[in-house]
Design an enzyme around this catalytic site. Structure first.
Site, mmCIF file in Angstrom:
data_model
loop_
_atom_site.group_PDB
_atom_site.id
_atom_site.type_symbol
_atom_site.label_atom_id
_atom_site.label_comp_id
_atom_site.label_asym_id
_atom_site.label_seq_id
_atom_site.Cartn_x
_atom_site.Cartn_y
_atom_site.Cartn_z
ATOM 1 N N LYS A 1 0.733 -1.210 -0.210
ATOM 2 C CA LYS A 1 0.050 0.113 -0.090
ATOM 3 C C LYS A 1 0.883 1.227 -0.077
ATOM 4 O O LYS A 1 2.006 1.409 0.583
ATOM 5 C CB LYS A 1 -0.844 0.096 1.326
ATOM 6 C CG LYS A 1 -1.699 1.227 1.351
ATOM 7 C CD LYS A 1 -2.778 1.028 2.611
ATOM 8 C CE LYS A 1 -3.723 2.169 2.796
ATOM 9 N NZ LYS A 1 -4.818 2.030 4.011
ATOM 10 N N SER B 1 -9.624 1.787 3.347
ATOM 11 C CA SER B 1 -8.784 2.321 2.586
ATOM 12 C C SER B 1 -8.006 1.643 1.718
ATOM 13 O O SER B 1 -7.243 2.117 0.583
ATOM 14 C CB SER B 1 -8.211 3.596 3.241
ATOM 15 O OG SER B 1 -7.155 2.965 4.089
ATOM 16 N N SER C 1 -9.570 -0.556 7.640
ATOM 17 C CA SER C 1 -8.990 -0.350 6.158
ATOM 18 C C SER C 1 -8.464 -1.638 5.837
ATOM 19 O O SER C 1 -8.100 -1.485 4.405
ATOM 20 C CB SER C 1 -8.048 0.681 6.098
ATOM 21 O OG SER C 1 -8.813 1.982 6.246
#
Lengths: 478, 99
Positions: A79, A154, A178
């Site tokens: 990420k 997210s 997330s």
């Protein structure tokens, strides 16, 4: 080689049997990921040089007959809120569009020491703020299972690449759900470890008392193996814990007979529709595996959303103060004064959701409101943690939904931030308590949308959580 | 009303955020509904708990402190590499002090 369904064990066996070398695998994985990416926008950018260097190191180890690390040759995605030395790290923000970190996060160092091959960086909501990945400055991610729908957020990109097969495993970050929520939406395994289990050094700070790095995998075993690699005490993060790290994947024996599981009645009353039916079927399966299931109470659940959004935004407003146009962000053109430069840079640079949270956090910390909001929320957080502590006196693990609904359509909820916040109810409670939690696939709706089941365990007892999830997974499609 | 547009502008000033006119009214409406939801906390009886500012584990006060060993810093060049404007080994910003 079927690259899209490779597992960590599959990579290891392929290398051992000389069916492919680590560099051949890395080249093919990069080619495949780059070719498939336009379908989802899950990767923001690739790191081919770094990937090929890591793979070459693994091939040298093989040539010398050395023992290989647990992730040797495994294609991994990361990420884009976790810093990578020399590889752009944007946090999904315009402000950091050109930021090239001068150091590696501890999780990145450990991942590469274990032989992992980082293919690239994945899309996410700006500074990890969002539940749909629609807050990225670089465009939304499409759910690989249903391209007109969101992948969740997210860590939407990290969930999507694993579901799409363009990485074997990936790293995400979880502050209020997330990792678990996108794992649920994309039909993969996603893990939020105990707070302090994994060093946060190099994880761009959103809400420091709630932030976690966590792994995604297509199987419980792969996610557990990745967590084992990145876990442990790190002198660079004073909140990382000294606790010993078990060999998780070796403990997955499939036997969960007699395990005591709790079902929070406060969660079930809010869960309707197909997601509720699937979770109920999942619970029946766990009973079939020999688990004892009973209802438990988590009476402070009603306060969790307010508690979380006060604490998380307060911490965020402070952590995001550093993006001011001086050291590493873009800078607004032609500012007249220093203060003007700060205000314009931040006003132009942050997206709507980040602004909303900075404003909310600044407000709840401002003079006259601190006690009523922030201090009160910290006390309520203690109540929520106490609920879990009391529940774990009766049960070994808690089973719950991840999200009230499966993946929704792109654009469907962007105009109602409060509704979006409320949908985090099942994941934020575990985050506030700091306990380990994960999402494991629990069937699909009639439309074919994945639904995840959440498993929560005691502090530092990821082992029980993984054993339960693994036994559930081994029982086959629901 | 929980928050006015005037207060939104004041808070934006504290946060160093320049907002467009449209953003002020939008944020006022958003914050209003979020703050209304926050009122729920008033129902919680917190008389017998201490504020939890961190996930606490049973450990001594200094258990998580690392050894104080000097290590080389990042270095000037690397620290400045991402600066939007730099010069003479420093970050450059608009003039702060008038001579």
């Amino acid at each position: 080689m079927d690259i899209a369904s490779l597992t960590i064990d599959g990579v290891r066996e392929g290398l051992r049997a000389r069916r492919f070398s680590a560099t051949e695998l890395a080249a093919e994985a990069l080619r495949f990921a780059q070719a498939e990416n336009p379908k989802t926008n899950a990767y923001l950018h690739f790191s081919p040089e770094r990937a090929m260097e890591a793979a070459a190191r693994v091939d040298e180890q093989i040539a010398r007959g050395e023992e290989l690390g647990p992730l040797a040759g495994v294609p991994v995605a990361v990420k884009d809120v976790i810093v990578t030395k020399g590889v752009r790290t944007t946090c999904g923000s315009k402000l950091l569009a050109n930021y090239v970190p001068p150091y590696d996060a501890t999780a990145i160092v450990k991942l590469e020491q274990a032989g992992g091959v980082i293919l690239g960086k994945t899309n996410c909501d700006e500074f990890a703020m969002g539940s749909s990945n629609e807050n990225s400055a670089f465009g939304p991610v499409r759910n690989p299972v249903a391209p007109d729908r969101v992948p969740g957020g997210s860590s939407g990109g990290s969930a999507a690449v694993v579901a799409q097969g363009t990485a074997v495993v990936s790293l995400g970050s979880d502050t209020g759900g997330s990792v678990r929520q996108p794992a649920s939406f994309c039909g993969v395994v996603g893990v939020t470890p105990t707070y302090g289990r994994v060093s946060r050094y190099g994880l761009t700070a959103f809400a420091s008392s709630l932030d976690h790095i966590g792994p995604f995998g297509r199987s419980v075993k792969d996610a557990a193996t990745l967590l084992g690699v990145i876990a442990g005490r790190d002198p660079a993060d004073s909140t990382s814990a000294e606790a010993p790290v078990p060999d998780y994947s070796a403990l997955l024996d499939g036997n969960v007979k007699g395990l005591k599981l709790g079902l929070p009645r406060e969660y079930l009353k809010d869960l309707t529709g197909e997601s509720g039916e699937l979770i109920a079927r999942g619970v029946e399966r766990l009973k079939g595996l020999g688990c004892e299931v009973r209802e438990i109470g988590l009476p402070s659940t009603d306060y969790a959303i307010a508690c979380y959004y006060i604490i998380a935004t307060a911490e965020a407003s402070s952590n995001l103060a550093r993006y001011d146009g001086v050291r590493y962000t873009t800078r607004a053109a032609t500012p007249e004064t220093l203060a003007d430069m700060y205000r314009k840079t931040r006003g132009e640079g942050f997206g709507a959701e980040c602004k909303r949270r900075i404003m909310l956090g600044t407000y709840v910390l401002s003079a006259g409101y601190y006690d009523a909001y922030y201090l009160k929320a910290q006390k309520v957080r203690a109540l929520i943690a106490r609920d879990f502590a009391q529940a774990f006196e009766q049960v070994d693990a808690i089973v719950a939904p991840v999200s009230p609904f499966p993946a929704f359509k792109l654009g469907e909820k962007v105009d109602d931030p409060v509704a979006m916040y409320l949908s985090d109810i099942f994941t934020i409670t575990g985050s506030l308590a700091g306990i380990p939690c994960m999402s494991v696939p629990c069937g699909k709706t009639v439309e074919g949308l994945p639904v995840g089941m959440q498993i929560l365990a005691r502090h530092f007892d990821e082992t029980t959580m993984f054993r339960l999830a693994d036994a559930f997974e081994k029982a086959g499609e629901l | 009303m929980k928050i006015t547009e005037k207060e939104v502008r004041y808070v934006a000033g504290l946060a160093n955020l320049q907002l467009e006119e449209g953003e002020v009214s939008r944020l006022q409406a958003d914050l209003e509904s979020i703050l209304e939801h926050f009122d729920k906390l008033n129902e919680a009886d917190t008389s017998d708990v201490a504020p939890m500012s961190q996930v606490l584990f049973d450990a001594g006060d200094t258990a998580t402190l690392r050894a104080d060993v000097p290590a080389p810093p990042l270095g000037n060049e690397a620290a400045l590499a991402n600066a939007p404007q730099k010069g003479a080994g420093y970050f450059k910003v608009p003039k702060v002090i008038e001579r």
